[in-house]
Design an enzyme around this catalytic site. Structure first.
Site, PDB file in Angstrom:
ATOM      1  N   SER A 133       0.838  -1.207   0.000  1.00 22.24           N
ATOM      2  CA  SER A 133       0.000   0.000   0.000  1.00 22.24           C
ATOM      3  C   SER A 133       0.869   1.252   0.000  1.00 22.24           C
ATOM      4  CB  SER A 133      -0.888   0.024   1.241  1.00 22.24           C
ATOM      5  OG  SER A 133      -1.718  -1.110   1.265  1.00 22.24           O
TER       6      SER A 133
HETATM    7  N1  SAM Z   1       0.818  -5.327   4.686  1.00 22.52           N
HETATM    8  C1  SAM Z   1       1.436  -5.593   3.414  1.00 22.52           C
HETATM    9  C2  SAM Z   1       2.760  -4.934   3.252  1.00 22.52           C
HETATM   10  O1  SAM Z   1       3.234  -4.261   4.177  1.00 22.52           O
HETATM   11  O2  SAM Z   1       3.357  -5.113   2.187  1.00 22.52           O
HETATM   12  C3  SAM Z   1       0.546  -5.281   2.243  1.00 22.52           C
HETATM   13  C4  SAM Z   1      -0.534  -6.243   2.139  1.00 22.52           C
HETATM   14  S1  SAM Z   1      -1.331  -6.441   0.621  1.00 22.52           S
HETATM   15  C5  SAM Z   1      -2.243  -4.955   0.467  1.00 22.52           C
HETATM   16  C6  SAM Z   1      -2.541  -7.633   1.215  1.00 22.52           C
HETATM   17  C7  SAM Z   1      -1.960  -8.995   1.521  1.00 22.52           C
HETATM   18  O3  SAM Z   1      -2.983  -9.777   2.118  1.00 22.52           O
HETATM   19  C8  SAM Z   1      -1.500  -9.755   0.282  1.00 22.52           C
HETATM   20  O4  SAM Z   1      -0.160 -10.122   0.436  1.00 22.52           O
HETATM   21  C9  SAM Z   1      -2.416 -10.969   0.262  1.00 22.52           C
HETATM   22  O5  SAM Z   1      -1.797 -12.136  -0.246  1.00 22.52           O
HETATM   23  C10 SAM Z   1      -2.773 -11.098   1.734  1.00 22.52           C
HETATM   24  N2  SAM Z   1      -4.001 -11.870   1.997  1.00 22.52           N
HETATM   25  C11 SAM Z   1      -5.176 -11.877   1.324  1.00 22.52           C
HETATM   26  N3  SAM Z   1      -6.051 -12.719   1.909  1.00 22.52           N
HETATM   27  C12 SAM Z   1      -5.409 -13.264   2.987  1.00 22.52           C
HETATM   28  C13 SAM Z   1      -5.775 -14.212   3.971  1.00 22.52           C
HETATM   29  N4  SAM Z   1      -6.984 -14.799   4.002  1.00 22.52           N
HETATM   30  N5  SAM Z   1      -4.876 -14.538   4.915  1.00 22.52           N
HETATM   31  C14 SAM Z   1      -3.634 -13.987   4.928  1.00 22.52           C
HETATM   32  N6  SAM Z   1      -3.221 -13.081   4.005  1.00 22.52           N
HETATM   33  C15 SAM Z   1      -4.102 -12.720   3.045  1.00 22.52           C
END
Ligand code: SAM
Length: 215
Positions: A61
């Protein structure tokens, strides 16, 4: 690297001028080399206003969102924090610099491997507990958490996450209830939960299926 230090200072000035976070969060963002969490070719863009691709159709993000979400947690040093959606590992590292005890869950194993590599380089790896899994289930062995931060958007508040939130704790998440996503802060008071709308937002969907496995 000095080039990036200037870029980082400019980023923090921009965030301060926008009033998106207090000095503790801004200080940690000034310290943390955000470019280490993206492909080297994207390093120059790490301090701009864009979200950045991190592979597997996922993104880191943009700094404005990270600053606002982190501030919205109302974090204090020493608190136990669960992050759902490790992605690049940047947000977890930021929480760590703010003095939190961090647990983080990611559904895509190769992303978690990349995050671990960045934490190791920055000597943060032994301060962050991380695993591959479906974050809908939270991390029961680590509960209760003082704070929970979800960085992908579910359609509804995952009940296990609410159950793992400490009494008096805050959970910040994007909710995709149809008609656009909203960033929501939930405060747990005993068995009751109070929701506060923090505004419109845009996150990748929260999905249940895990991908790959860590060795
Ligand atoms: N916090 C992250 C960073 O600092 O880079 C950015 C996160 S990105 C916007 C959202 C993340 O959520 C993705 O890596 C995605 O694979 C993960 N995600 C989606 N659904 C998920 C789930 N059910 N459990 C764990 N991770 C999940």
């Amino acid at each position: 690297m000095s080039e990036f230090r200037v870029a980082r200072e400019r980023m923090v000035e921009r965030l301060r001028a926008a009033g998106l976070a207090g000095e503790a969060v801004l200080g940690a963002m000034a310290e943390l080399p955000r470019h280490r969490f993206v492909e080297p070719a994207l390093g120059r863009r790490a301090y701009g206003r864009d979200s950045l691709p991190i592979g597997h159709d996922q993104t880191l993000s943009h700094p404005e969102v990270v600053a606002f979400m982190t501030e919205s947690l109302r974090l204090a040093p020493g608190q136990r924090v669960l992050e759902v959606g490790t992605g690049s590992g940047y947000q977890a590292a930021l929480l760590c610099l703010l003095g939190a005890e961090v647990w983080t869950v990611e559904r895509i194993a190769p992303l978690l491997d990349g995050a671990r590599a960045a934490w190791t380089e920055l000597r943060l790896a032994d301060r962050i507990r991380a695993r591959v899994g479906d974050g809908h289930a939270g991390w029961p062995e680590g509960a209760p958490f003082d704070r929970i931060l979800v960085t992908a958007a579910p359609r509804e508040l995952p009940p296990h996450l609410l159950a793992q939130l400490a009494h008096g704790g805050f959970l910040v998440l994007p909710l995709d209830g149809g008609g656009g996503q909203r960033l929501v802060r939930v405060r747990r008071e005993g068995e009751r939960a109070f929701r506060e709308d923090l505004g419109a937002c845009s996150f990748v969907p929260m999905r249940a299926r895990t991908v790959g496995e860590s060795p």
